[in-house]
Design a protein around this motif. Structure first.
Motif, mmCIF file in Angstrom:
data_model
loop_
_atom_site.group_PDB
_atom_site.id
_atom_site.type_symbol
_atom_site.label_atom_id
_atom_site.label_comp_id
_atom_site.label_asym_id
_atom_site.label_seq_id
_atom_site.Cartn_x
_atom_site.Cartn_y
_atom_site.Cartn_z
ATOM 1 N N GLU A 496 0.790 -1.230 0.000
ATOM 2 C CA GLU A 496 0.000 0.000 0.000
ATOM 3 C C GLU A 496 0.823 1.281 0.000
ATOM 4 N N SER A 497 2.101 1.167 -0.236
ATOM 5 C CA SER A 497 2.909 2.343 -0.522
ATOM 6 C C SER A 497 4.231 1.877 -1.096
ATOM 7 N N TRP A 498 4.897 2.768 -1.797
ATOM 8 C CA TRP A 498 6.277 2.526 -2.166
ATOM 9 C C TRP A 498 7.119 3.344 -1.187
ATOM 10 N N SER A 499 8.070 4.114 -1.651
ATOM 11 C CA SER A 499 8.995 4.752 -0.721
ATOM 12 C C SER A 499 8.388 5.916 0.046
ATOM 13 N N SER A 500 7.134 6.291 -0.250
ATOM 14 C CA SER A 500 6.472 7.262 0.626
ATOM 15 C C SER A 500 6.307 6.680 2.024
ATOM 16 N N GLY A 501 6.003 5.392 2.090
ATOM 17 C CA GLY A 501 5.986 4.697 3.359
ATOM 18 C C GLY A 501 4.868 5.101 4.295
ATOM 19 N N TYR A 502 4.834 4.392 5.413
ATOM 20 C CA TYR A 502 3.733 4.517 6.376
ATOM 21 C C TYR A 502 4.068 5.448 7.529
ATOM 22 N N THR A 503 3.152 6.359 7.821
ATOM 23 C CA THR A 503 3.067 7.029 9.112
ATOM 24 C C THR A 503 1.605 6.968 9.546
ATOM 25 N N PRO A 504 1.339 6.925 10.837
ATOM 26 C CA PRO A 504 -0.068 6.922 11.276
ATOM 27 C C PRO A 504 -0.706 8.278 11.017
ATOM 28 N N ASN A 505 -1.911 8.252 10.448
ATOM 29 C CA ASN A 505 -2.640 9.486 10.149
ATOM 30 C C ASN A 505 -4.101 9.139 9.940
ATOM 31 N N PHE A 506 -4.925 10.141 9.778
ATOM 32 C CA PHE A 506 -6.358 9.846 9.727
ATOM 33 C C PHE A 506 -6.746 9.049 8.492
ATOM 34 N N MET A 507 -5.958 9.139 7.402
ATOM 35 C CA MET A 507 -6.269 8.321 6.226
ATOM 36 C C MET A 507 -5.946 6.847 6.471
ATOM 37 N N THR A 508 -4.843 6.547 7.164
ATOM 38 C CA THR A 508 -4.546 5.140 7.455
ATOM 39 C C THR A 508 -5.568 4.576 8.442
ATOM 40 N N HIS A 509 -6.071 5.426 9.335
ATOM 41 C CA HIS A 509 -7.119 4.960 10.257
ATOM 42 C C HIS A 509 -8.402 4.635 9.481
ATOM 43 N N LEU A 510 -8.785 5.508 8.560
ATOM 44 C CA LEU A 510 -9.986 5.252 7.756
ATOM 45 C C LEU A 510 -9.807 4.017 6.879
ATOM 46 N N SER A 750 8.367 18.630 10.730
ATOM 47 C CA SER A 750 9.559 18.050 10.095
ATOM 48 C C SER A 750 9.236 16.893 9.169
ATOM 49 N N ARG A 751 7.971 16.524 9.061
ATOM 50 C CA ARG A 751 7.580 15.526 8.054
ATOM 51 C C ARG A 751 7.627 16.118 6.657
ATOM 52 N N LEU A 752 7.369 17.423 6.546
ATOM 53 C CA LEU A 752 7.258 18.060 5.239
ATOM 54 C C LEU A 752 8.611 18.075 4.540
ATOM 55 N N GLY A 753 8.609 17.659 3.290
ATOM 56 C CA GLY A 753 9.828 17.658 2.492
ATOM 57 C C GLY A 753 10.578 16.351 2.520
ATOM 58 N N PHE A 754 10.230 15.448 3.450
ATOM 59 C CA PHE A 754 10.974 14.183 3.568
ATOM 60 C C PHE A 754 10.340 13.112 2.693
ATOM 61 N N GLN A 755 11.189 12.339 2.025
ATOM 62 C CA GLN A 755 10.757 11.168 1.257
ATOM 63 C C GLN A 755 11.971 10.245 1.229
ATOM 64 N N PHE A 756 11.903 9.093 1.913
ATOM 65 C CA PHE A 756 13.131 8.407 2.297
ATOM 66 C C PHE A 756 13.988 7.950 1.123
ATOM 67 N N GLU A 757 13.419 7.900 -0.066
ATOM 68 C CA GLU A 757 14.221 7.481 -1.215
ATOM 69 C C GLU A 757 15.417 8.408 -1.431
ATOM 70 N N GLN A 758 15.291 9.674 -1.028
ATOM 71 C CA GLN A 758 16.403 10.609 -1.121
ATOM 72 C C GLN A 758 16.433 11.547 0.102
#
Length: 795
Positions: A496-510, A750-758
């Motif tokens: 359910e994701s590629w390198s964007s990856g999982y963080t808990p948020n209201f969309m994952t709860h839904l 500090s989540r903004l701008g991060f995408q672990f692929e780079q």
């Protein structure tokens, strides 16, 4: 508001009645907002600065790794309503079979902790030798499996299914297996979270069947970054699998990476080597939470006996060291036959031969795995094969070649076609503007079903490469359309994701609610979620905002891992060639292009803060319109050079911005009206949506500016050039204000701008550098251009 779930649907062609004539920009809402009494982004920034403290890069990483999973969640003064029962604050017990495995024991302790920390309920643990007398227990919560609870769970069909029965004296959770019981407990937590009290419907009696054999995901934290807190959050959101060690063999074998000189071998050389002890540790820790681990196989198969023997040896080593890996993902980016590059432009004969040999390699992996454990899943994923609609036949052919005991992993939306203003386009990469599936995926599903094969799919469900530097996308109505499509097509498992990856948020709860049967109506869940985030008085504001946001994403034609949806807020606007910011090799024996390209640093020396593909950089020879080229590449619209796509691209970004702005008027109001106890969370939600809008706006601004720059270079009429400079100056002023607001947001989330692929694509530091560059362009370079234009004017 009762019909909002249905009002949000729009035709797939995107041909809306609201379409207006072509405009260069539609950024008028911000300027008119104040006169209408709505709160602008600049005004809301004051609340952002008041509520959210500044934080350094990676602060959220540390918070997610170290902070408790459960936090206080009971709203003081919440009253029990008619038709509800309450779990008393004291005197009840929490009973389970003490002989259960670590999975259920961990879940029971989590639930006890949840009741105490989140709901102020003290349930006394009661580990039992047996639960056979469960029907005689009172004033208790009983949890177990159907084997541990005689007479209960007879209707449960398979793994992860569970039954919940609530009564005034007993709350029963019965799972088909221990993971079913675990997910039943976590569903109770989700119900109480939304209710913000330990209250449940008095008639709660539900049997919930799992719709997916497996739901797996990458970690947002980074490659192999799976702290226990993240693993716990994952199972609370209904995931039961993780994909780990991407692009690296679990055993640490780097034969392909170290010896192959073909393109993918060189790419794999840059990938981290795996430490088998780290992999072992992850598998063991994941098992405590009931999480299955999936891993890749990295190998170049040559089709001869020596290559087959090497593959068998690799698999035997993996199976010996890691017999508990649940499945292997055989992605063509790392598991390939001979020469690889996606086969684009290759003959039918070549691709069919490639498919046959690649499928033979899949079969070898399956033979070795199933000789040890028939339950190990083999998931071949031919991602790179051309996924445009016209390639249906070849994509179907790949499915037809696979061994019967494999389960194809299909890319859900990539290649999905769409019609836009009479032109045909297709998705270039992971995106949400189209629901899916792609035409090729539809055909592959049919081919697999014809062979009685299960189907897994790589399908984004909460985050995507379309705005991949935003941790999740608050477009619940559009996401829900995808959830329904996945269920309609009977997809058996998901990545359910590629390198964007999982963080808990209201969309994952839904999303978790939709992965079992007998879920409450989605609109009811949305209303409860809106109340939970913003307060019950602001539910309609949040729902209507989400409706506008969901409309907006359908209008965004920029698809994939590009600058426009990931780094536009961090990308400068260049009027002239900037100074170098890092070393170069333009006069060295080292090949500069190789050094800065895929074989080296992958950076633009003029803006080296992220990878080259995330930087929009003009052609200062003025031979190519990079804005037009970008619009073509990002949209997948294939048409002749006589048709300019940039105006179309900008038009739809403008329409998307309009929808975002209408939604943000309401979202900001909801946050500002939220109770102080919810204010921090509510403001964070607005910051996420505002940053998406700023990305849309900056995407348009940068491309429009470059198009004007090229036009002005070719324009001979001084008056017309002066008019172009007027517009360019306006764009720069607007971009400065946007970047200032983006910087405020990035310094407080500090989540903004991060995408672990780079890692970070943009940071507060690079945003400050962008601001300095913008000011120089506005205050020095533009005036010089104006002086030159004035000098060239007829006297």
């Amino acid at each position: 508001m009762d019909n909002i779930l249905y009002r949000h649907r729009l035709p797939g062609s995107l041909l809306f009645p609201m379409m207006i004539g072509m405009l260069s920009c539609l950024w008028t809402f911000a300027s008119s907002a104040q006169s209408q009494g709505v709160v602008t982004s600049r005004e809301f920034a004051r609340e952002v600065e008041r509520v959210l403290p500044e934080e350094a890069p990676y602060a959220y990483h540390r918070r997610l790794s170290e902070s408790p999973v459960h936090t206080p969640g009971r709203t003081p003064g919440t009253s029990l309503q008619s038709g509800e029962i309450a779990i008393p604050d004291q005197s009840w017990t929490l009973a389970w079979n003490k002989n259960s495995s670590v999975v259920l024991n961990t879940a029971v302790e989590d639930f006890r902790d949840y009741l105490e920390v989140s709901m102020n309920v003290n349930a006394t643990p009661a580990a039992k030798d047996s639960l056979e007398d469960w029907q005689g227990m009172t004033r208790c919560i009983v949890v177990g499996t159907r084997d541990q609870l005689p007479g209960c769970g007879n209707a449960l069909d398979g793994p992860k299914d569970y039954e919940i029965i609530a009564g005034p004296e007993r709350l029963l959770v019965c799972g088909y297996d221990e993971r079913g019981a675990m997910f039943g407990l976590y569903n109770l937590e989700a119900r109480m979270n939304l209710r913000e009290a330990p209250f449940l419907p008095a008639d709660l009696n539900t049997i919930r069947y799992s719709l997916y054999d497996t739901r797996m995901v990458h970690s947002w934290m980074g490659w192999m970054d799976w702290p226990d807190k993240v693993l716990s959050h994952l199972v609370h959101d209904g995931f039961d699998g993780i994909f780990a060690s991407c692009y690296a063999n679990p055993t640490g074998d780097r034969t392909a990476a170290e010896t192959v000189t073909e393109f993918y071998g060189r790419m794999l050389y840059l990938v981290r080597g795996q430490d088998p002890t780290r992999m072992r540790n992850l598998i063991d820790r994941a098992a405590r939470f009931g999480l299955k681990v999936y891993a890749p196989v990295i190998y170049r198969y040559m089709g001869d006996q020596e290559s087959e023997a090497g593959l068998r040896t690799l698999m035997r080593d993996m199976l010996k060291d890691f017999p508990d890996i649940q499945g292997y993902i055989l992605l063509t980016e790392g598991f390939w036959y001979k020469q690889w590059g996606g086969g684009h432009g290759a003959s039918k004969e070549y691709l069919e031969d490639w498919a046959q040999n690649w499928s033979r390699a899949v079969g070898i992996v399956a033979e070795e795995c199933h000789a040890v454990n028939p339950a190990i899943e083999i998931l071949p994923w031919e991602y790179n094969i051309d996924f445009r609609p016209q390639n249906v036949e070849m994509k179907r052919y790949f499915i037809q070649q696979l061994p019967e005991d494999a389960t194809p992993l299909l890319t859900w939306e990539n290649g999905k076609s769409f019609e836009i203003d009479g032109l045909q386009g297709y998705l270039r990469d992971y995106s949400l503007n189209q629901v899916g599936p792609a035409e090729v995926t539809d055909a592959q599903i049919a081919a697999a079903r014809g062979r009685n094969m299960k189907i897994y799919s790589k399908a984004d469900t909460f985050a995507s490469w379309q705005y991949g530097t935003i941790p999740y996308l608050p477009f619940p109505f559009q996401w829900y359309e995808r959830y329904k499509a996945l269920e309609k097509y009977g997809v058996n498992g998901t990545l359910e994701s590629w390198s964007s990856g999982y963080t808990p948020n209201f969309m994952t709860h839904l999303r978790a609610w939709t992965c079992w049967s007998d879920a409450p109506p989605f609109e009811d869940l949305l209303k409860q979620t809106a109340a939970h985030l913003f307060g019950s008085a602001n539910t309609d504001l949040a729902l209507t905002a989400w409706d506008h946001f969901s409309r907006a994403i359908r209008l965004v034609l920029d698809t994939g891992p590009n600058f426009g949806t990931n780094n536009a807020v961090g990308n400068p606007i260049f009027l002239q060639e900037p100074p170098l910011r890092t070393m170069t090799f333009t006069h060295s024996w080292t090949d500069h292009d190789k050094w800065t390209g895929y074989l080296g640093a992958q950076i633009n020396p003029y803006w080296p803060f992220t990878v080259t593909r995330m930087v929009f950089y003009p052609d200062f020879t003025n031979k190519a319109n990079m804005a037009e080229i970008y619009a073509r590449g990002a949209t997948g619209v294939e048409t002749g050079s006589e048709t300019k796509l940039l105006p179309l691209f900008l038009k739809y970004l403008g329409l998307a911005n309009e929808q975002m702005e209408q939604g943000l008027h309401l979202y900001r109001e909801a946050a500002l009206r939220s109770p102080e106890s919810k204010r921090t969370c509510a403001v964070r939600e607005v910051v996420i949506a505002e940053q998406i809008q700023r990305m849309i706006q900056s995407d348009s601004a940068i491309l429009e500016f470059e198009d004007l720059r090229l036009q002005s270079e070719a324009e001979q009429d001084p008056e017309r050039r002066s008019g172009m400079l007027d517009r360019m100056e306006q764009i720069l002023r607007e971009e400065i204000e946007r970047t200032e607001l983006a910087l405020i947001a990035a310094r407080r989330d500090s989540r903004l701008g991060f995408q672990f692929e780079q890692d970070y694509v943009h940071t507060p530091y690079s945003l400050r550098e962008k601001l300095e560059s913008l000011h120089e362009t506005l205050e020095q370079q533009v005036p010089k251009r104006r002086a030159a234009v004035a000098e060239s004017a007829p006297k």
